[in-house]
Design an enzyme around this catalytic site. Structure first.
Site, PDB file in Angstrom:
ATOM      1  N   LYS A 179       0.807  -1.229   0.000  1.00 20.66           N
ATOM      2  CA  LYS A 179       0.000   0.000   0.000  1.00 20.66           C
ATOM      3  C   LYS A 179       0.837   1.275   0.000  1.00 20.66           C
ATOM      4  CE  LYS A 179      -4.465  -1.467   1.781  1.00 20.66           C
ATOM      5  NZ  LYS A 179      -4.250  -2.908   2.056  1.00 20.66           N
TER       6      LYS A 179
ATOM      7  N   GLU B 295      -9.763   7.561   4.020  1.00 18.17           N
ATOM      8  CA  GLU B 295     -10.667   6.731   4.808  1.00 18.17           C
ATOM      9  C   GLU B 295     -10.062   5.344   4.887  1.00 18.17           C
ATOM     10  OE1 GLU B 295     -11.416   6.748   1.480  1.00 18.17           O
ATOM     11  OE2 GLU B 295     -11.481   4.566   1.314  1.00 18.17           O
TER      12      GLU B 295
ATOM     13  N   SER C 115       1.415  -9.876  -1.277  1.00 20.55           N
ATOM     14  CA  SER C 115       1.052  -8.473  -1.030  1.00 20.55           C
ATOM     15  C   SER C 115       1.430  -7.942   0.340  1.00 20.55           C
ATOM     16  CB  SER C 115      -0.448  -8.277  -1.262  1.00 20.55           C
ATOM     17  OG  SER C 115      -1.205  -9.140  -0.439  1.00 20.55           O
TER      18      SER C 115
HETATM   19  C1  PLP Z   1      -5.122  -3.899   1.573  1.00 15.67           C
HETATM   20  C2  PLP Z   1      -4.489  -5.183   1.271  1.00 15.67           C
HETATM   21  C3  PLP Z   1      -4.933  -5.991   0.207  1.00 15.67           C
HETATM   22  C4  PLP Z   1      -6.138  -5.653  -0.632  1.00 15.67           C
HETATM   23  O1  PLP Z   1      -6.086  -4.443  -1.299  1.00 15.67           O
HETATM   24  P1  PLP Z   1      -5.849  -4.363  -2.878  1.00 15.67           P
HETATM   25  O2  PLP Z   1      -6.131  -2.950  -3.210  1.00 15.67           O
HETATM   26  O3  PLP Z   1      -6.810  -5.314  -3.509  1.00 15.67           O
HETATM   27  O4  PLP Z   1      -4.451  -4.753  -3.121  1.00 15.67           O
HETATM   28  C5  PLP Z   1      -4.236  -7.157  -0.073  1.00 15.67           C
HETATM   29  N1  PLP Z   1      -3.185  -7.540   0.674  1.00 15.67           N
HETATM   30  C6  PLP Z   1      -2.735  -6.802   1.709  1.00 15.67           C
HETATM   31  C7  PLP Z   1      -1.562  -7.292   2.487  1.00 15.67           C
HETATM   32  C8  PLP Z   1      -3.371  -5.603   2.045  1.00 15.67           C
HETATM   33  O5  PLP Z   1      -2.924  -4.884   3.083  1.00 15.67           O
END
Ligand code: PLP
Length: 394
Positions: A90, A112, A378
């Site tokens: 993020k 938000e 992610s």
């Molecule tokens: C917020 C988050 C997501 C989901 O958000 P996307 O906008 O779909 O990427 C996925 N994995 C992690 C670790 C997150 O913090």
């Protein structure tokens, strides 16, 4: 050639656009007219890449997961976004948007947040730049996500409770939009995924596209080719996925696999499997697929992972689904948790529960032994420890 990127008006096929109240038009228009030019400025690029390198810790490794690959009899690489500062992808976007805000002459940031992850990533970059930060968050989410609320406060942000409606993410979004309408001159609204009115989905996808840019170089080094056979990512709003797919979208040789949260089962009434259950509608100013009742009220989503607990998907993903370019798979809570624990045991990596959904596809979705499959890791699982503890009775 057919493109899966946004067109000039912010459309991905039939999806996208900017369906906003008139009062919000000047803010979005200012951003729309300037974002591409600013992103092209050498001084912007230089600062963005310098911060990605020295502050976020990029490039993140592309790691060949040997034991996981052996188990599923295919070649699995993990793109390690979990190693970014703050523990997830993020921050790539919030770094980009804080620099954008500065270029636009804004000195106040609003955002938000639902689970608090985007709030923390926003508070982080505001501290970095010494800019005022207000994060709207549903009253119920504030109670559920105490550690992230504490993080935001430590980072100097003000967390404002949204006390209307269901007191969750959509109510926080309404409050943030109201704030932006009232403060059009000095305030930038940092949206945390590839959602919202044009130009947000395209802008956020471009900031996150550093992920696939790096994958290309790294795969060239490791496999002698830039293109994997498949790129896999979990989809909440869709930003980590958009970043991982970005430079492969218009290359049909690269398969795109999107993984959604089926919660307790797609038809259980407790899920967030938007592609399977969603209908065309408008959410956060964008025409896309969303989970809704017969009369168009947004359905409360559910997933064990807070980051996938979102009733829509970004317009890029709606188009990837509708056009058939993307393969969409939904994974239940139970299967995700199992896959998360498996990665711990096989590779010594504790993934975020969001990411665990992407890892869970290998149980049923078979690949060829010489396929190269890149999974976007992610985020890291530290934030989810209590969930893992409760689920596995650790
Ligand atoms: C917020 C988050 C997501 C989901 O958000 P996307 O906008 O779909 O990427 C996925 N994995 C992690 C670790 C997150 O913090």
């Amino acid at each position: 050639m057919k493109s899966y990127h946004a067109d000039k008006r912010g459309y991905y096929g039939d999806f996208g656009g900017a369906f906003i109240p008139e009062m919000l038009y000047p803010n979005c228009e200012d951003l729309r007219q300037n974002y591409l030019n600013i992103m092209e400025e050498p001084s912007f690029k230089e600062e963005f890449h310098q911060l990605l390198r020295d502050y976020v810790g990029r490039p993140t490794p592309l790691y060949f997961a040997k034991r996981l690959s052996e188990k599923y009899n295919t070649k699995i690489y993990l793109k390690r976004e979990d190693l970014c500062h703050t523990g997830a992808h993020k921050v790539n976007n919030t770094i980009g948007q804080i620099l954008m805000a500065k270029k636009l002459g804004k000195n106040r940031i609003i955002a938000e947040t639902g689970a608090g992850q985007h709030g923390v990533a926003t508070a982080t970059v505001c501290a970095l730049m010494g800019i005022e930060c207000i994060v709207y968050m549903g009253e119920i989410d504030i109670a559920r996500q105490a550690p992230n609320v504490a993080r935001m406060k430590m980072l100097g942000a003000e967390v404002r409770p949204a006390t209307s409606g269901s007191k969750t993410l959509k109510d926080a979004t309404n409050e943030a939009i109201r704030d932006w309408i009232n403060n059009p001159v000095d305030t930038h609204y940092i949206i945390g995924s590839v959602v919202g009115p044009h130009p947000y989905p395209d802008m956020v996808a471009r900031f996150q596209s550093v992920i696939s840019e790096e994958i290309k170089t790294q795969l060239q080094e490791k496999e002698g080719r830039e293109n994997p056979d498949y790129v896999v990512a979990c989809v909440g709003g869709g930003s980590n996925a958009a970043g991982a797919y970005y430079h492969y979208l218009d290359n049909p040789e690269v398969g795109i696999i999107a993984v959604e949260a089926a919660g307790k089962g797609i038809h259980s009434g407790e899920s967030a499997a938007t592609s399977a259950l969603g209908k065309v509608g408008i959410i956060h100013g964008s025409k896309t697929l969303l989970m809704q009742t017969q009369d168009g009220q947004i359905t409360e989503p559910y997933s064990i992972s807070a980051g996938l607990d979102y009733p829509g998907v970004g317009p890029m993903h709606a188009h990837l689904y509708a056009s058939g370019r993307g393969e969409f798979i939904s994974i239940t809570d139970d299967d995700a948790m199992k896959a998360g624990l498996e990665l711990c045991k096989l590779e010594g990596i504790i993934p975020a529960i969001e990411t665990s959904h992407a890892l869970a596809i290998f149980e049923d979705r078979k690949f060829n032994p010489d396929d190269v499959v890149v999974v976007n890791l992610s985020g890291r699982g530290d934030k989810d420890l209590q969930n893992y503890i409760d689920y596995f009775k650790l």
